[in-house]
Design a protein around this motif. Structure first.
Motif, PDB file in Angstrom:
ATOM      1  N   SER A 169      37.720  43.053  46.547  1.00 27.00           N
ATOM      2  CA  SER A 169      36.929  41.926  46.038  1.00 27.00           C
ATOM      3  C   SER A 169      35.779  42.437  45.180  1.00 27.00           C
ATOM      4  CB  SER A 169      36.374  41.100  47.200  1.00 27.00           C
ATOM      5  OG  SER A 169      37.427  40.567  47.975  1.00 27.00           O
ATOM      6  N   ALA A 170      35.447  41.669  44.149  1.00 28.75           N
ATOM      7  CA  ALA A 170      34.298  42.016  43.312  1.00 28.75           C
ATOM      8  C   ALA A 170      33.011  41.722  44.078  1.00 28.75           C
ATOM      9  CB  ALA A 170      34.337  41.215  42.010  1.00 28.75           C
ATOM     10  N   VAL A 179      31.984  38.022  44.511  1.00 27.97           N
ATOM     11  CA  VAL A 179      32.222  37.161  43.353  1.00 27.97           C
ATOM     12  C   VAL A 179      33.544  36.430  43.564  1.00 27.97           C
ATOM     13  CG1 VAL A 179      32.515  37.072  40.858  1.00 27.97           C
ATOM     14  CG2 VAL A 179      31.000  38.789  41.878  1.00 27.97           C
ATOM     15  N   PRO A 180      33.536  35.098  43.747  1.00 24.20           N
ATOM     16  CA  PRO A 180      34.776  34.370  44.025  1.00 24.20           C
ATOM     17  C   PRO A 180      35.773  34.492  42.877  1.00 24.20           C
ATOM     18  CG  PRO A 180      32.849  33.002  44.473  1.00 24.20           C
ATOM     19  CD  PRO A 180      32.351  34.214  43.738  1.00 24.20           C
ATOM     20  N   ARG A 202      42.098  36.479  40.669  1.00 30.37           N
ATOM     21  CA  ARG A 202      42.788  36.435  41.961  1.00 30.37           C
ATOM     22  C   ARG A 202      43.969  35.469  41.946  1.00 30.37           C
ATOM     23  NH1 ARG A 202      42.232  33.295  46.673  1.00 30.37           N
ATOM     24  NH2 ARG A 202      42.563  34.432  48.636  1.00 30.37           N
ATOM     25  N   ASP A 203      43.780  34.262  41.415  1.00 28.25           N
ATOM     26  CA  ASP A 203      44.852  33.271  41.414  1.00 28.25           C
ATOM     27  C   ASP A 203      45.973  33.652  40.462  1.00 28.25           C
ATOM     28  OD1 ASP A 203      43.479  31.780  43.270  1.00 28.25           O
ATOM     29  OD2 ASP A 203      42.496  30.508  41.785  1.00 28.25           O
ATOM     30  N   CYS A 204      45.622  34.232  39.316  1.00 20.22           N
ATOM     31  CA  CYS A 204      46.652  34.671  38.363  1.00 20.22           C
ATOM     32  C   CYS A 204      47.494  35.781  38.979  1.00 20.22           C
ATOM     33  CB  CYS A 204      45.991  35.141  37.075  1.00 20.22           C
ATOM     34  SG  CYS A 204      47.157  35.682  35.802  1.00 20.22           S
ATOM     35  N   ASP A 205      46.846  36.721  39.659  1.00 19.73           N
ATOM     36  CA  ASP A 205      47.583  37.798  40.316  1.00 19.73           C
ATOM     37  C   ASP A 205      48.511  37.236  41.391  1.00 19.73           C
ATOM     38  OD1 ASP A 205      47.601  40.937  40.821  1.00 19.73           O
ATOM     39  OD2 ASP A 205      47.534  39.961  42.785  1.00 19.73           O
ATOM     40  N   ALA A 206      48.033  36.254  42.162  1.00 20.69           N
ATOM     41  CA  ALA A 206      48.867  35.643  43.198  1.00 20.69           C
ATOM     42  C   ALA A 206      50.084  34.950  42.581  1.00 20.69           C
ATOM     43  CB  ALA A 206      48.048  34.647  44.015  1.00 20.69           C
TER      44      ALA A 206
END
Length: 234
Positions: A169-170, A179-180, A202-206
């Motif tokens: 996580s950042a 950092v969310p 995060r969401d793009c990677d998921a």
């Protein structure tokens, strides 16, 4: 200290008294049929909004397909099947139903019409913590016959030989908080000279991991769950 306790006790007693006095009236209003009807109307409006969004998404995908391959290919959607805590918003089931209604609807029989799409549900476990860029087969899988449709029944990677390929996580040094939505992706075994990692969404990677898992004959080992594996470190 005694005065503080007496003050809190008095407030609690007032709260209990008001709750008991209004209990029947509150539940009578809460169970009124008009609120159930309102919920049904709201659900119908949400479904229409989702349908319009997915139809627009389908049209954009068809345009890209036409430009790249000269034809409108079948649209395949990979949908994470985990429950979503929406805090009163749209649930995962409602979104999935809207997907199925739009994407998998039959065509009208004309030769130029779209092909019916397909929705594939994928297990979401580890997809937001594991790097989608580090996607080569695990070294411990070299002993397996990859021509088979599935791994051997009951096969588990030897202890300590399955790379987790986790992202970090950042963290904001200025505000001392995480950092969310932003993750640090190390390259590990796919390192190139001078390339130590990168920031990713995060969401793009998921989403990329959902696609990778949905398209794979064998689910990537770092995205699998098995007994006694243990939770990913913080």
């Amino acid at each position: 200290m005694a005065a503080f306790i007496r003050s809190n006790l008095t407030k609690s007693q007032r709260h209990v008294a008001v709750t008991l006095a209004t209990w029947d009236a509150v539940w009578e209003e809460y169970l009124h049929p008009k609120w159930a009807e309102q919920k049904m109307r709201l659900h119908g409006a949400q479904e229409k909004v989702l349908e319009r969004y997915f139809k627009k998404l389908e049209e954009e995908a068809a345009t890209v397909s036409q430009q790249r391959w000269g034809t409108r290919k079948q649209l395949v959607v990979f949908f994470g099947n985990a429950g979503i805590g929406t805090r009163g918003g749209w649930g995962a089931k409602a979104v999935l139903q809207a997907f199925l209604k739009v994407v998998e609807r039959p065509n009208n029989g004309r030769p130029t019409d779209r092909l019916p799409g397909k929705v594939v549900t994928v297990d979401e476990v580890h997809t937001s913590r594991v790097s989608s860029a580090m996607n080569s087969p695990q070294p411990c899988e070299e002993v397996l016959d990859r021509s088979k449709p599935t791994r051997l029944a009951g096969w588990r990677p030897p202890a300590g030989q399955a790379q987790r390929r986790l992202m970090g996580s950042a963290w904001s040094r200025r505000f001392e908080v995480s950092v969310p939505g932003l993750m640090w992706c190390p390259w590990l075994d796919q390192t190139t000279p001078g390339d130590i990692g990168k920031w990713v969404d995060r969401d793009c990677d998921a989403a990329l991991n959902l696609q990778r898992a949905g398209e794979s004959k064998w689910r990537p080992l770092e995205l699998c769950r098995w007994q006694n594996r243990g939770a990913a470190p913080a």
